[in-house]
Design a protein around this motif. Structure first.
Motif, mmCIF file in Angstrom:
data_model
loop_
_atom_site.group_PDB
_atom_site.id
_atom_site.type_symbol
_atom_site.label_atom_id
_atom_site.label_comp_id
_atom_site.label_asym_id
_atom_site.label_seq_id
_atom_site.Cartn_x
_atom_site.Cartn_y
_atom_site.Cartn_z
ATOM 1 N N LEU A 38 15.206 -0.698 -19.304
ATOM 2 C CA LEU A 38 13.776 -1.996 -19.154
ATOM 3 C C LEU A 38 12.484 -1.737 -19.598
ATOM 4 O O LEU A 38 11.856 -0.090 -19.522
ATOM 5 C CB LEU A 38 14.244 -2.378 -17.371
ATOM 6 N N PRO A 39 11.268 -2.612 -19.959
ATOM 7 C CA PRO A 39 10.526 -1.522 -20.811
ATOM 8 C C PRO A 39 9.344 -1.910 -19.702
ATOM 9 O O PRO A 39 7.992 -2.425 -20.255
ATOM 10 C CB PRO A 39 9.811 -2.662 -21.814
ATOM 11 N N TYR A 40 9.648 -0.686 -18.904
ATOM 12 C CA TYR A 40 8.544 -0.721 -17.913
ATOM 13 C C TYR A 40 7.650 0.338 -17.196
ATOM 14 O O TYR A 40 8.570 1.255 -17.826
ATOM 15 C CB TYR A 40 8.991 -1.682 -16.597
ATOM 16 N N HIS A 41 6.724 0.272 -16.839
ATOM 17 C CA HIS A 41 6.429 1.803 -16.414
ATOM 18 C C HIS A 41 5.685 1.557 -15.478
ATOM 19 O O HIS A 41 4.844 0.866 -15.100
ATOM 20 C CB HIS A 41 4.941 2.285 -17.842
ATOM 21 N N ILE A 42 5.827 2.384 -14.635
ATOM 22 C CA ILE A 42 5.492 2.609 -12.865
ATOM 23 C C ILE A 42 4.479 3.262 -13.137
ATOM 24 O O ILE A 42 3.892 4.831 -13.361
ATOM 25 C CB ILE A 42 6.448 3.339 -12.212
ATOM 26 N N ILE A 43 3.746 3.178 -12.518
ATOM 27 C CA ILE A 43 1.997 4.106 -11.921
ATOM 28 C C ILE A 43 2.161 3.283 -10.370
ATOM 29 O O ILE A 43 1.968 2.864 -9.057
ATOM 30 C CB ILE A 43 0.943 2.603 -12.198
ATOM 31 N N ASN A 44 1.775 4.455 -9.739
ATOM 32 C CA ASN A 44 2.623 4.905 -8.513
ATOM 33 C C ASN A 44 0.424 5.024 -7.884
ATOM 34 O O ASN A 44 -0.403 5.920 -8.377
ATOM 35 C CB ASN A 44 2.792 5.870 -7.833
ATOM 36 N N GLY A 45 0.144 4.041 -7.697
ATOM 37 C CA GLY A 45 -1.721 3.851 -6.794
ATOM 38 C C GLY A 45 -1.429 4.113 -5.100
ATOM 39 O O GLY A 45 -2.344 3.204 -4.587
ATOM 40 N N GLY A 46 -0.629 5.374 -4.846
ATOM 41 C CA GLY A 46 -0.689 5.688 -3.704
ATOM 42 C C GLY A 46 -1.379 6.991 -3.194
ATOM 43 O O GLY A 46 -2.278 7.531 -4.048
ATOM 44 N N LEU A 47 -2.323 6.053 -1.636
ATOM 45 C CA LEU A 47 -3.311 7.245 -1.432
ATOM 46 C C LEU A 47 -3.042 7.655 -0.185
ATOM 47 O O LEU A 47 -3.375 6.422 1.079
ATOM 48 C CB LEU A 47 -4.779 7.008 -1.647
ATOM 49 N N SER A 48 -2.791 8.149 0.217
ATOM 50 C CA SER A 48 -2.163 8.609 1.844
ATOM 51 C C SER A 48 -3.450 8.938 2.917
ATOM 52 O O SER A 48 -5.063 9.036 2.532
ATOM 53 C CB SER A 48 -1.625 10.099 2.279
ATOM 54 N N GLY A 49 -3.090 8.175 3.790
ATOM 55 C CA GLY A 49 -4.214 7.176 4.952
ATOM 56 C C GLY A 49 -5.093 6.171 4.429
ATOM 57 O O GLY A 49 -5.688 5.665 5.328
ATOM 58 N N ASP A 50 -4.797 5.408 2.967
ATOM 59 C CA ASP A 50 -5.300 4.371 2.856
ATOM 60 C C ASP A 50 -5.420 3.551 3.976
ATOM 61 O O ASP A 50 -4.629 3.039 3.884
ATOM 62 C CB ASP A 50 -5.228 4.037 1.861
ATOM 63 N N THR A 51 -6.432 2.533 4.275
ATOM 64 C CA THR A 51 -6.074 1.381 5.552
ATOM 65 C C THR A 51 -6.359 -0.307 3.525
ATOM 66 O O THR A 51 -6.517 0.471 3.138
ATOM 67 C CB THR A 51 -7.950 1.274 5.881
ATOM 68 N N SER A 52 -6.196 -1.016 4.469
ATOM 69 C CA SER A 52 -6.504 -2.051 3.683
ATOM 70 C C SER A 52 -7.874 -1.858 2.960
ATOM 71 O O SER A 52 -8.129 -3.138 1.591
ATOM 72 C CB SER A 52 -5.936 -3.730 4.415
ATOM 73 N N GLY A 53 -9.055 -1.793 3.829
ATOM 74 C CA GLY A 53 -10.325 -2.295 4.067
ATOM 75 C C GLY A 53 -10.418 -0.862 2.527
ATOM 76 O O GLY A 53 -10.913 -0.840 1.460
ATOM 77 N N GLY A 54 -10.321 -0.093 2.662
ATOM 78 C CA GLY A 54 -10.041 1.263 1.558
ATOM 79 C C GLY A 54 -9.559 1.043 0.301
ATOM 80 O O GLY A 54 -9.516 1.180 -0.994
ATOM 81 N N GLY A 55 -7.965 0.186 0.512
ATOM 82 C CA GLY A 55 -7.103 -0.238 -0.338
ATOM 83 C C GLY A 55 -7.687 -1.622 -1.876
ATOM 84 O O GLY A 55 -8.362 -1.021 -2.856
ATOM 85 N N LEU A 56 -9.263 -2.008 -0.701
ATOM 86 C CA LEU A 56 -10.504 -3.450 -1.382
ATOM 87 C C LEU A 56 -11.010 -2.366 -2.016
ATOM 88 O O LEU A 56 -11.515 -2.285 -3.311
ATOM 89 C CB LEU A 56 -10.244 -4.293 -0.411
ATOM 90 N N PHE A 57 -11.545 -1.584 -1.850
ATOM 91 C CA PHE A 57 -12.651 -0.613 -2.209
ATOM 92 C C PHE A 57 -12.084 0.405 -3.560
ATOM 93 O O PHE A 57 -12.898 -0.092 -4.108
ATOM 94 C CB PHE A 57 -13.072 0.228 -1.333
#
Length: 184
Positions: A38-57
C-alpha cells in the motif's frame, strides 16, 4: 505516497524496545502496509512522557508535512499527573481541530485509553468516556482501548508493567490494524 502520522506518548514512541523503529506499533503497522504493498508511509510522532497539553504545544512541528491519516494516542500521562479529564478532553479536541483545519480531508483515528486498575482514581469512568465522546464528535475511527489484551499481563510488558514488550506490541498491532486498514 501518503503519510500516516502516529501522534502520541511513550506507547507510540516504543519506549524501552530494542528497536522502536520496527517493534513499536507504528513500525509494526508499517510492516503490515508494506506486506500489502500500500502507498503509505508511517511517521512516528511519539514522545515519551508527553501529555495532551504537551502534544498540543508540539503539534505544529509534526503537521508541517502533509498528513493524510492522523492517529492520536495521548492522555494516560495526564491522569498520572493529575490533569482533569475535562482538560484532557479540551486539549485533545484542540489537537484534532488544528489537524482538521490544516488538512480538511484528513482521516482521523483515536486510540482510547483506560486507567490501569492499580492507579486509583475517582476520574476512571470519566477519563475512559472522553475518548468515545471525542471519536463520536469528530467521526474518528476508534480503538476503545489501545492496550487491550496487553495491559496487566507481565509476559507482554516491560518490567515496569506500564509499557508493552515487543510481543505486546504485536498483539496491539493486530488489534489496531483492522481499524486503520479501514481508513486506507
Amino acid at each position: 505516497m501518503y503519510n500516516i502520522l502516529f501522534f502520541g506518548d511513550s506507547l507510540t514512541a516504543g519506549y524501552g524496545l530494542k528497536n522502536a523503529k520496527t517493534e513499536s506499533l507504528p513500525g509494526l503497522i508499517q510492516q503490515k502496509i508494506n506486506a500489502e504493498n500500500l502507498p503509505y508511509h508511517i511517521i512516528n510522532g511519539g514522545l515519551s512522557g508527553d501529555t495532551s497539553g504537551g502534544g498540543l504545544f508540539r503539534l505544529e512541528y509534526w503537521i508541517d508535512r502533509p498528513v493524510h491519516i492522523f492517529v492520536l494516542e495521548l492522555g494516560i500521562n495526564d491522569i498520572i499527573r493529575g490533569v482533569s479529564p475535562q482538560t484532557t478532553y479540551k486539549n485533545l479536541q484542540a489537537i484534532i481541530d488544528k489537524v482538521k483545519f490544516k488538512y480538511p480531508d484528513v482521516k482521523l483515528a483515536l486510540m482510547g485509553m483506560e486507567i490501569p486498575i492499580f492507579i486509583p482514581s475517582p476520574f476512571a469512568v470519566e477519563f475512559k468516556s472522553i475518548f468515545r465522546k471525542l471519536a463520536d464528535a469528530n467521526q474518528m475511527a476508534f480503538v476503545p482501548f489501545y492496550l487491550a489484551g496487553v495491559a496487566g499481563k507481565a509476559h507482554l510488558n516491560l518490567p515496569d508493567m506500564l509499557h508493552p514488550s515487543a510481543e505486546g506490541y504485536r498483539i496491539m498491532a493486530d488489534n489496531v490494524w483492522p481499524v486503520l486498514h479501514g481508513l486506507l
